[in-house]
Enzyme design. Structure first.
Site, PDB file in Angstrom:
ATOM      1  N   ARG A 112       0.802  -1.230   0.000  1.00 54.83           N
ATOM      2  CA  ARG A 112       0.000   0.000   0.000  1.00 54.83           C
ATOM      3  C   ARG A 112       0.835   1.280   0.000  1.00 54.83           C
ATOM      4  O   ARG A 112       0.333   2.349   0.322  1.00 54.83           O
ATOM      5  CB  ARG A 112      -0.997   0.013   1.159  1.00 54.83           C
ATOM      6  CG  ARG A 112      -2.051  -1.096   1.064  1.00 54.83           C
ATOM      7  CD  ARG A 112      -3.242  -0.831   1.959  1.00 54.83           C
ATOM      8  NE  ARG A 112      -4.276  -1.819   1.733  1.00 54.83           N
ATOM      9  CZ  ARG A 112      -4.443  -2.904   2.484  1.00 54.83           C
ATOM     10  NH1 ARG A 112      -3.630  -3.137   3.502  1.00 54.83           N
ATOM     11  NH2 ARG A 112      -5.422  -3.755   2.218  1.00 54.83           N
ATOM     12  N   LYS A 134       3.467  11.408 -11.317  1.00 52.92           N
ATOM     13  CA  LYS A 134       2.642  10.521 -12.139  1.00 52.92           C
ATOM     14  C   LYS A 134       3.361   9.188 -12.306  1.00 52.92           C
ATOM     15  O   LYS A 134       4.540   9.154 -12.668  1.00 52.92           O
ATOM     16  CB  LYS A 134       2.382  11.131 -13.515  1.00 52.92           C
ATOM     17  CG  LYS A 134       1.308  12.176 -13.554  1.00 52.92           C
ATOM     18  CD  LYS A 134       1.027  12.574 -15.001  1.00 52.92           C
ATOM     19  CE  LYS A 134      -0.101  13.573 -15.096  1.00 52.92           C
ATOM     20  NZ  LYS A 134      -0.399  13.932 -16.501  1.00 52.92           N
ATOM     21  N   GLU A 176       9.548  17.806 -25.020  1.00 51.64           N
ATOM     22  CA  GLU A 176       8.838  18.112 -23.770  1.00 51.64           C
ATOM     23  C   GLU A 176       9.201  19.501 -23.255  1.00 51.64           C
ATOM     24  O   GLU A 176       8.386  20.178 -22.636  1.00 51.64           O
ATOM     25  CB  GLU A 176       9.152  17.049 -22.718  1.00 51.64           C
ATOM     26  CG  GLU A 176       8.643  15.650 -23.049  1.00 51.64           C
ATOM     27  CD  GLU A 176       7.143  15.479 -22.827  1.00 51.64           C
ATOM     28  OE1 GLU A 176       6.460  16.458 -22.452  1.00 51.64           O
ATOM     29  OE2 GLU A 176       6.645  14.352 -23.027  1.00 51.64           O
ATOM     30  N   LYS A 214       7.498  23.029 -14.760  1.00 51.91           N
ATOM     31  CA  LYS A 214       6.713  21.844 -14.384  1.00 51.91           C
ATOM     32  C   LYS A 214       6.377  21.863 -12.893  1.00 51.91           C
ATOM     33  O   LYS A 214       5.235  21.614 -12.489  1.00 51.91           O
ATOM     34  CB  LYS A 214       7.510  20.578 -14.728  1.00 51.91           C
ATOM     35  CG  LYS A 214       6.860  19.248 -14.311  1.00 51.91           C
ATOM     36  CD  LYS A 214       5.793  18.809 -15.277  1.00 51.91           C
ATOM     37  CE  LYS A 214       5.161  17.474 -14.861  1.00 51.91           C
ATOM     38  NZ  LYS A 214       5.941  16.315 -15.322  1.00 51.91           N
ATOM     39  N   GLU A 224      -4.009  16.874 -11.180  1.00 47.33           N
ATOM     40  CA  GLU A 224      -4.509  17.179 -12.521  1.00 47.33           C
ATOM     41  C   GLU A 224      -6.031  17.358 -12.584  1.00 47.33           C
ATOM     42  O   GLU A 224      -6.712  16.798 -13.428  1.00 47.33           O
ATOM     43  CB  GLU A 224      -4.074  16.082 -13.501  1.00 47.33           C
ATOM     44  CG  GLU A 224      -4.046  16.554 -14.948  1.00 47.33           C
ATOM     45  CD  GLU A 224      -3.413  15.527 -15.874  1.00 47.33           C
ATOM     46  OE1 GLU A 224      -4.153  14.810 -16.554  1.00 47.33           O
ATOM     47  OE2 GLU A 224      -2.171  15.442 -15.895  1.00 47.33           O
ATOM     48  N   ARG A 228      -2.893  21.580 -14.486  1.00 46.70           N
ATOM     49  CA  ARG A 228      -1.841  20.606 -14.812  1.00 46.70           C
ATOM     50  C   ARG A 228      -2.142  19.864 -16.116  1.00 46.70           C
ATOM     51  O   ARG A 228      -1.223  19.403 -16.802  1.00 46.70           O
ATOM     52  CB  ARG A 228      -1.651  19.609 -13.667  1.00 46.70           C
ATOM     53  CG  ARG A 228      -0.511  18.627 -13.942  1.00 46.70           C
ATOM     54  CD  ARG A 228      -0.161  17.757 -12.758  1.00 46.70           C
ATOM     55  NE  ARG A 228       0.913  16.832 -13.124  1.00 46.70           N
ATOM     56  CZ  ARG A 228       1.519  16.004 -12.286  1.00 46.70           C
ATOM     57  NH1 ARG A 228       1.172  15.991 -11.003  1.00 46.70           N
ATOM     58  NH2 ARG A 228       2.475  15.196 -12.700  1.00 46.70           N
ATOM     59  N   ASN A 232      -0.326  18.299 -20.859  1.00 45.52           N
ATOM     60  CA  ASN A 232      -0.591  17.211 -21.804  1.00 45.52           C
ATOM     61  C   ASN A 232      -0.742  17.723 -23.234  1.00 45.52           C
ATOM     62  O   ASN A 232      -1.165  16.977 -24.126  1.00 45.52           O
ATOM     63  CB  ASN A 232      -1.858  16.448 -21.388  1.00 45.52           C
ATOM     64  CG  ASN A 232      -1.642  15.636 -20.130  1.00 45.52           C
ATOM     65  OD1 ASN A 232      -0.775  14.781 -20.070  1.00 45.52           O
ATOM     66  ND2 ASN A 232      -2.431  15.929 -19.106  1.00 45.52           N
ATOM     67  N   HIS A 235      -0.033  15.525 -26.146  1.00 46.89           N
ATOM     68  CA  HIS A 235      -0.129  14.143 -25.697  1.00 46.89           C
ATOM     69  C   HIS A 235      -1.430  13.461 -26.117  1.00 46.89           C
ATOM     70  O   HIS A 235      -1.448  12.251 -26.343  1.00 46.89           O
ATOM     71  CB  HIS A 235       0.018  14.073 -24.176  1.00 46.89           C
ATOM     72  CG  HIS A 235       1.408  14.353 -23.706  1.00 46.89           C
ATOM     73  ND1 HIS A 235       2.041  15.558 -23.940  1.00 46.89           N
ATOM     74  CD2 HIS A 235       2.292  13.590 -23.015  1.00 46.89           C
ATOM     75  CE1 HIS A 235       3.260  15.515 -23.400  1.00 46.89           C
ATOM     76  NE2 HIS A 235       3.430  14.340 -22.844  1.00 46.89           N
ATOM     77  N   HIS A 239      -0.518  10.143 -27.830  1.00 47.08           N
ATOM     78  CA  HIS A 239      -0.803   8.830 -27.261  1.00 47.08           C
ATOM     79  C   HIS A 239      -1.520   7.925 -28.259  1.00 47.08           C
ATOM     80  O   HIS A 239      -1.300   6.709 -28.291  1.00 47.08           O
ATOM     81  CB  HIS A 239      -1.644   8.975 -25.991  1.00 47.08           C
ATOM     82  CG  HIS A 239      -0.871   9.482 -24.811  1.00 47.08           C
ATOM     83  ND1 HIS A 239      -1.461   9.835 -23.615  1.00 47.08           N
ATOM     84  CD2 HIS A 239       0.463   9.693 -24.635  1.00 47.08           C
ATOM     85  CE1 HIS A 239      -0.534  10.243 -22.763  1.00 47.08           C
ATOM     86  NE2 HIS A 239       0.634  10.171 -23.363  1.00 47.08           N
ATOM     87  N   HIS A 252       8.465   8.470 -27.295  1.00 44.14           N
ATOM     88  CA  HIS A 252       7.363   9.254 -26.729  1.00 44.14           C
ATOM     89  C   HIS A 252       7.443  10.723 -27.137  1.00 44.14           C
ATOM     90  O   HIS A 252       6.454  11.316 -27.587  1.00 44.14           O
ATOM     91  CB  HIS A 252       7.375   9.136 -25.207  1.00 44.14           C
ATOM     92  CG  HIS A 252       6.359   9.988 -24.528  1.00 44.14           C
ATOM     93  ND1 HIS A 252       4.999   9.818 -24.696  1.00 44.14           N
ATOM     94  CD2 HIS A 252       6.498  11.051 -23.686  1.00 44.14           C
ATOM     95  CE1 HIS A 252       4.346  10.727 -23.990  1.00 44.14           C
ATOM     96  NE2 HIS A 252       5.232  11.484 -23.369  1.00 44.14           N
TER      97      HIS A 252
END
Length: 349
Positions: A112, A134, A176, A214, A224, A228, A232, A235, A239, A252
């Site tokens: 956990r 993330k 990026e 960032k 997010e 935030r 993306n 992205h 993606h 990427h």
């Protein structure tokens, strides 16, 4: 009958990002370094000279986005179980964004949740993936659809690791950096247009500016729910491109570069960005040999894949649209026909 569970409390997840030569680190607990075979061959000896622990183990995975999956997560977890790691144990992510995301995810779910730190070795992971908490993995439905928010305890960015980075990987990381400049800092974008990143001091300054950008956004919106999501930019399209090409054809950052160009075309059609601004972005991406075109074979299928994006909800797709250079708009009100028209243009490539 109502029973209230009072869990309102402030949890300080703050941490430091060090941009400098890797310091000597000691951990009074069991530690596992998670890396891949490529990074291990190049830099593990250097890392081990600077790290000591009560008990130190190495977990080496295969290198590549295609290995960002459940099997790799199981390999990390099984190794920790076999070595009898506990809640005081720690993981160290030593690699690029793939290693960082999977290590953080494994740390977040092992018993956990245990601590981990990031020691990123690629430009992309240094300026973006290692900062913000993330974590996750890919599956057959898309990229990073399984994951958590789990902040590292520290990030150590050592520019030395970039000395062995292939030029293609360097360019992917630069995408990026450009992303953050376009969405939040016009002056930074202008600086990048003439910056010589072969100069060590200039490169370190660029890394610092990108990390600060960032970090400022994450501090405002850790999980997010708002601003935030602007990070993306590129992205949403990228993606889908990665998914269609099975995470093999493009790195990427390369897919994100194409995605930014696609988002820019929508912005131009919406009157939010000039053609000149869109062209200047293309020129900067091309300067670093990043791809700016992609053959969309089926626009309708491409569009439907958007609905697997984590930012989308119900029947609406959230798009990150640049407003000129230095501004950004997060919206789910982009007309489908407009998006399809842009995708059709890329289908003519």
């Amino acid at each position: 009958m109502l029973v209230n569970i009072p869990l309102k409390k402030t949890i300080d997840n703050s941490y430091d990002i060090t941009i400098d030569a890797l310091p000597k680190l000691y951990f009074d607990t069991k530690v596992a370094i998670v890396t891949n075979d490529t990074v291990s061959a190049l830099h593990l000896k250097y890392l081990l000279k600077n790290i000591s622990a009560k008990e130190l183990h190495i977990i080496t995975l295969k290198d590549g986005e295609q290995y960002k999956n459940q099997q790799s997560i199981d390999a990390i977890l099984n190794s920790m179980f076999e070595k009898k790691f506990n809640r005081k144990s720690m993981l160290i992510a030593f690699g690029g964004g793939v290693i960082g995301d999977m290590t953080g995810f494994a740390a977040s779910i092992y018993q956990r949740g245990i601590n981990f730190i990031q020691i990123p070795t690629t430009l992309l992971s240094q300026v973006d993936a290692s900062v913000g908490g993330k974590t996750g993995m890919n599956n057959s439905y898309g990229k990073n659809l399984v994951g958590t928010f789990h902040q590292p305890k520290a990030v150590y960015i050592d520019p030395y690791f970039l000395t062995t980075l292939p030029s293609r990987e360097f360019s992917a990381g630069f995408a990026e950096i450009v992303k953050m400049a376009i969405t939040f800092n016009k002056e930074f974008f202008k600086y990048l247009q003439t910056a010589n990143l072969k100069d060590k001091k200039i490169l370190e300054e660029v890394i610092k500016k990108a990390v600060q950008t960032k970090a400022n956004v994450v501090a405002q919106d850790e999980k997010e729910h708002g601003i935030r999501a602007a990070l993306n930019y590129g992205h949403t399209f990228g993606h889908v491109i990665e998914n269609e090409t099975k995470y093999i054809e493009f790195l990427h950052g390369e897919a994100v570069a194409i995605g930014m160009v696609m988002a820019n075309e929508i912005s131009v059609k919406m009157g939010l960005m000039s053609k000149e601004e869109a062209s200047s972005i293309k020129e900067l991406l091309q300067k670093y040999k990043l791809p700016i075109t992609y053959n969309v074979e089926n626009s309708d299928n491409f569009y439907e894949t958007f609905f697997l994006d984590k930012k989308s909800s119900d029947a609406k797709i959230t798009f990150i649209i640049p407003v000129g250079i230095g501004g950004v708009k997060i919206t789910d009100a982009v007309d489908k026909d407009l998006v399809i028209s842009v995708l059709n243009e890329f289908g003519e490539v």
